[in-house]
Design a protein around this motif. Structure first.
Motif, PDB file in Angstrom:
ATOM      1  N   PRO A   1      -4.963  -7.622  -4.452  1.00  0.00           N
ATOM      2  CA  PRO A   1      -5.279  -7.448  -3.031  1.00  0.00           C
ATOM      3  C   PRO A   1      -4.090  -6.934  -2.225  1.00  0.00           C
ATOM      4  O   PRO A   1      -2.954  -7.378  -2.416  1.00  0.00           O
ATOM      5  CB  PRO A   1      -5.682  -8.860  -2.586  1.00  0.00           C
ATOM      6  N   GLY A   2      -4.363  -5.976  -1.345  1.00  0.00           N
ATOM      7  CA  GLY A   2      -3.332  -5.463  -0.458  1.00  0.00           C
ATOM      8  C   GLY A   2      -2.373  -4.483  -1.076  1.00  0.00           C
ATOM      9  O   GLY A   2      -1.331  -4.180  -0.480  1.00  0.00           O
ATOM     10  N   ALA A   3      -2.708  -3.958  -2.248  1.00  0.00           N
ATOM     11  CA  ALA A   3      -1.768  -3.082  -2.945  1.00  0.00           C
ATOM     12  C   ALA A   3      -2.501  -1.938  -3.634  1.00  0.00           C
ATOM     13  O   ALA A   3      -3.655  -2.074  -4.036  1.00  0.00           O
ATOM     14  CB  ALA A   3      -0.973  -3.880  -3.984  1.00  0.00           C
ATOM     15  N   GLY A   4      -1.794  -0.803  -3.766  1.00  0.00           N
ATOM     16  CA  GLY A   4      -2.331   0.302  -4.536  1.00  0.00           C
ATOM     17  C   GLY A   4      -2.165   1.642  -3.862  1.00  0.00           C
ATOM     18  O   GLY A   4      -1.806   1.738  -2.675  1.00  0.00           O
ATOM     19  N   PRO A   5      -2.430   2.725  -4.587  1.00  0.00           N
ATOM     20  CA  PRO A   5      -2.362   4.071  -4.010  1.00  0.00           C
ATOM     21  C   PRO A   5      -3.525   4.313  -3.058  1.00  0.00           C
ATOM     22  O   PRO A   5      -4.674   3.979  -3.359  1.00  0.00           O
ATOM     23  CB  PRO A   5      -2.442   4.981  -5.243  1.00  0.00           C
TER      24      PRO A   5
ATOM     25  N   LEU B   1       0.852  -1.187   0.000  1.00  0.00           N
ATOM     26  CA  LEU B   1       0.000   0.000   0.000  1.00  0.00           C
ATOM     27  C   LEU B   1       0.888   1.237   0.000  1.00  0.00           C
ATOM     28  O   LEU B   1       1.900   1.281   0.707  1.00  0.00           O
ATOM     29  CB  LEU B   1      -0.883   0.032   1.253  1.00  0.00           C
ATOM     30  N   ALA B   2       0.507   2.240  -0.765  1.00  0.00           N
ATOM     31  CA  ALA B   2       1.217   3.524  -0.776  1.00  0.00           C
ATOM     32  C   ALA B   2       0.259   4.591  -0.261  1.00  0.00           C
ATOM     33  O   ALA B   2      -0.626   5.049  -0.982  1.00  0.00           O
ATOM     34  CB  ALA B   2       1.701   3.867  -2.174  1.00  0.00           C
ATOM     35  N   ILE B   3       0.410   4.943   1.012  1.00  0.00           N
ATOM     36  CA  ILE B   3      -0.477   5.900   1.675  1.00  0.00           C
ATOM     37  C   ILE B   3       0.164   7.281   1.615  1.00  0.00           C
ATOM     38  O   ILE B   3       1.364   7.420   1.880  1.00  0.00           O
ATOM     39  CB  ILE B   3      -0.715   5.492   3.137  1.00  0.00           C
TER      40      ILE B   3
END
Length: 762
Positions: free
Chosen positions: A400-404, A367-369
């Protein structure tokens, strides 16, 4: 009253964690200060719960499996602030002129309490006087009808519901413009522009359940402890199962360091803490592109080595080939980037960046928060695009579990855009609206926040209607804006409390008090429900039950409907009265306009955890011209938009632990150890010594924009702090006056408040 401003402010390092007993004490202090009733305390039990109300502060998701108390310190403050028993009545304005009130501080204005009656500005006495709703609507309509619609602006705050937002956007377009600036223009428009260009959607791709599936998190430029504390529960759960959290932020923010869960009796009793960040890198303000370029450079070097050795590749070449475009130019830029420039611009060492890259390289789902630490720079859109570049390199979007994961501020700022609050025609189904309501919609782009400021200053904007917010305080170029605002022909402010914007009247000015979201809203068909959208694109119902602050208040939909009837010709396709009588009919209209987003809208209002509106990029369907996700070559390594020079600093404007956007709850920024004041200037000790200053010295800041305009903020206390050299920190909105209107993000026009060029004047 410990939170009050003091003539002897204290700056003492805070040693505790985020959450814990500090949060409990903070709530124990604000509740009596707001003089909340037992009813208000009971309402906290309904906050962010199914069949309850959506918090009026941040937009962090409301989980389906909720905690016993699903509110954080900041959310509880927002509830107490709205449900205060303090009142600002017509008698108050009989005692105080607006000229006098302009000498009050922001906190004192809002702390006086809820507005109780509609008010008209009387220039002869320089006071607001009570008026009837009919009088207000009639004069507002009579003033707006003859004006050129292109000269009128309809601003809206991110706290406004989907129902009121839909009505407001439709009213503006039927009136003849798309001048619909909102809170997004000031914070996450760089996200909307950057993500839309890169992956085809203007919002993040992740949901709350992705926190349960990630094995690493990259965290950029967001102060979770003050701005979205409920996220700390999700970060804590991630750390408990071994998720690596790598943080890039100029300041050491306590919520990103350690957290004690106030709802965990064992942790509270034993003072046990959870360490949040496994790596914490204090990147220079505006240095994030360089930091991300360094990580990318390591990934490429390690991938090259894997090819040579015949081992497992580091980059996801199958994903890159199948799902992306323009990788080769980006790859060339990564190879060409010099480590000396990367270290200089980021303020981080090659070793630190290698440690970060190693975590990212071994993680399977990341994840990129991020928050406004990325978006509020001149190169803010490039910051967002560079973050997407990193994710694309290892296929971390659409699984799943990844993304901006952009963290929105206001509770419905993302939802407003979903239902038409935007100045951009391409984001609205105008043909559908025309067919639905039988009118010709404007096609030319409307005014955003920066363009509205220009128009107010040069006189081309003649009227502003504000549905909530504190526009004049939130925008840049404070002095010029306050000087120009009284030249407006009309200023209409729809609000719950008095704020500084209300003290600068136009030639015709009305202050219209509205119901808060937590209060019961009863219309002809009975008690009503409104809806909001959270940061993860989930829609939630919100049911207010608290007793309204005054019997003279109207709801936001009722005010918008009454204004629409005054300024628009009768239209057989729009029954504003029917909409106000039953908000379910507004939701039916929203569903007709956006059938793919809101199917069975009224049936799904209180779905636990909200109902998801969907996201094509999360399915790896790229709604870009190339039908693929796009890599971008950044134009440089710095996001500031200006060159460093001797004596020039990068100023970051900051929120306190005791505020939400422009709303000041008190004078105790607990996590930074500041008590009794907001007049501080955070500096690195070496910068203090080099500038010949002393701890506690009073200085001024001056804009160093190079445009010849004098902008100066007086009375700041030099305060040593753990901050990168060459960077300064001071509070928002007080320091907005140092920021020129034209110091904004390219493409998105977001004010570049996280890197403002300034000099120190002793």
């Amino acid at each position: 009253m410990a939170e009050q401003r003091s003539d002897k402010p204290e700056v003492t390092p805070f040693q505790g964690p985020a959450g814990g007993w500090g949060s409990v004490r903070s709530l124990a202090e604000i509740m009596p200060r707001e003089r909340v009733s037992p009813e208000a305390v009971r309402e906290l039990g309904r906050q962010n719960k199914p069949e309850g109300f959506a918090c009026v502060s941040c937009a962090w998701p409301k989980p389906a499996d909720h905690h016993p108390f699903e509110f954080c310190e900041e959310g509880a403050k927002a509830t107490a602030w709205e449900l205060t028993t303090l009142r600002t009545t017509p008698e108050f304005f009989a005692e105080h002129t607006l000229t006098e009130l302009r000498g009050w501080r922001d906190y004192d204005l809002e702390q006086h309490g809820r507005l109780t009656h509609p008010l008209r500005y009387d220039a002869a006495t320089d006071r607001y006087v009570a008026c009837s709703w009919d009088e207000a609507f009639a004069e507002i309509g009579a003033t707006l009808r003859p004006l050129d619609p292109k000269s009128v602006v309809f601003y809206s705050s991110g706290r406004t519901s989907l129902e009121a937002s839909y009505m407001y956007g439709l009213m503006a377009r039927m009136y003849g413009n798309q001048n619909l600036p909102d809170s997004s223009n000031m914070c996450h428009e760089s996200t909307s522009v950057g993500l839309k260009a890169a992956i085809g959607v203007p919002v993040g791709t992740t949901r709350l359940e992705d926190f349960e599936k990630c094995d690493a998190i990259l965290f950029f430029g967001q102060n979770v402890g003050s701005n979205a504390p409920r996220m700390l529960h999700d970060l804590r759960d991630c750390r408990k199962r071994g998720v690596e959290i790598v943080t890039f932020n100029p300041l050491k923010e306590r919520g990103l360091e350690r957290f004690t869960d106030p709802q965990n009796p064992f942790e509270m009793a034993t003072l046990r803490e959870t360490a949040i960040s496994t790596q914490y890198h204090q990147v220079k303000a505006g240095g994030d592109i360089a930091a991300m370029m360094g990580i990318a450079k390591f990934l490429v070097e390690w991938d090259d080595a894997a090819i040579a050795k015949g081992t497992t590749r580091v980059l996801d070449h199958d994903f890159i080939t199948d799902h992306t475009s323009s990788f080769e130019p980006f790859l060339a830029a990564v190879r060409a980037a010099e480590w000396s420039a990367i270290e200089l611009e980021s303020g981080l060492s090659k070793y630190e960046l290698e440690q970060s890259a190693a975590i990212y390289a071994k993680a399977k789902a990341v994840l990129a928060i991020y928050g406004m630490g990325l978006t509020q720079h001149v190169k803010g859109v490039e910051n967002v695009r560079m973050l997407v570049n990193l994710l694309l390199m290892r296929g971390n979007i659409g699984k799943p579990g990844a993304g901006p994961t952009p963290v929105r501020g206001h509770s419905n700022v993302q939802g407003q855009r979903t239902v038409g609050i935007t100045e951009k025609t391409e984001l609205v189904p105008v043909e559908k609206l025309e067919a639905q309501y039988g009118f010709t919609a404007p096609r030319e782009k409307g005014l955003d926040t920066v363009e509205t400021c220009r128009g107010v200053i040069d006189g081309s904007v003649t009227a502003v209607v504000a549905l909530g917010g504190n526009f004049l305080r939130a925008v840049p170029e404070t002095a010029a804006m306050e000087e120009a605002w009284p030249r407006l022909g009309l200023s209409v402010q729809i609000a719950t409390k008095l704020n500084r914007n209300h003290l600068f009247p136009g030639k015709v000015t009305y202050l219209l008090p509205c119901l808060g979201r937590i209060e019961q809203d009863v219309q002809a068909s009975g008690p009503q429900v409104v809806t909001v959208e959270d940061s993860t694109s989930c829609i939630h119902g919100s049911r207010g039950k608290a007793t309204p602050a005054s019997p003279h208040l109207l709801s936001e939909p009722a005010i918008v409907g009454a204004l629409a009837k005054q300024i628009l010709p009768a239209n057989p396709h729009v029954d504003w009265d029917a909409w106000v009588a039953d908000y379910g009919t507004i939701r039916d209209a929203i569903e007709e306009t956006y059938p793919l987003v809101f199917p069975d809208f009224n049936k799904r209002l209180f779905t636990p955890g909200g109902f998801w509106k969907g996201n094509k990029a999360s399915e790896r369907i790229w709604m870009t011209p190339s039908k693929k996700a796009e890599f971008l070559v950044p134009s440089g390594l710095s996001a500031t938009g200006f060159q460093d020079a001797p004596g020039r600093y990068r100023l970051m404007t900051l929120r306190s632990n005791d505020q939400f956007n422009t709303t000041i709850y008190g004078y105790h920024d607990r996590f930074r150890g500041v008590k009794g004041t907001r007049d501080v200037l955070f500096m690195h000790r070496s910068d203090i010594a080099e500038a010949g200053l002393k701890d506690g010295q009073i200085v001024a800041l001056e804009s160093d924009a190079g445009d010849g305009i004098v902008r100066r903020q007086e009375g700041l206390i030099v305060t040593p702090y753990d901050i990168p050299r060459g960077c300064l920190g001071a509070y928002y909105p007080e320091c907005n006056l140092l920021m020129p209107v034209e110091h904004h993000a390219e493409e998105s026009h977001v004010p570049a408040a996280k890197s403002v060029p300034v000099r120190i004047a002793a």
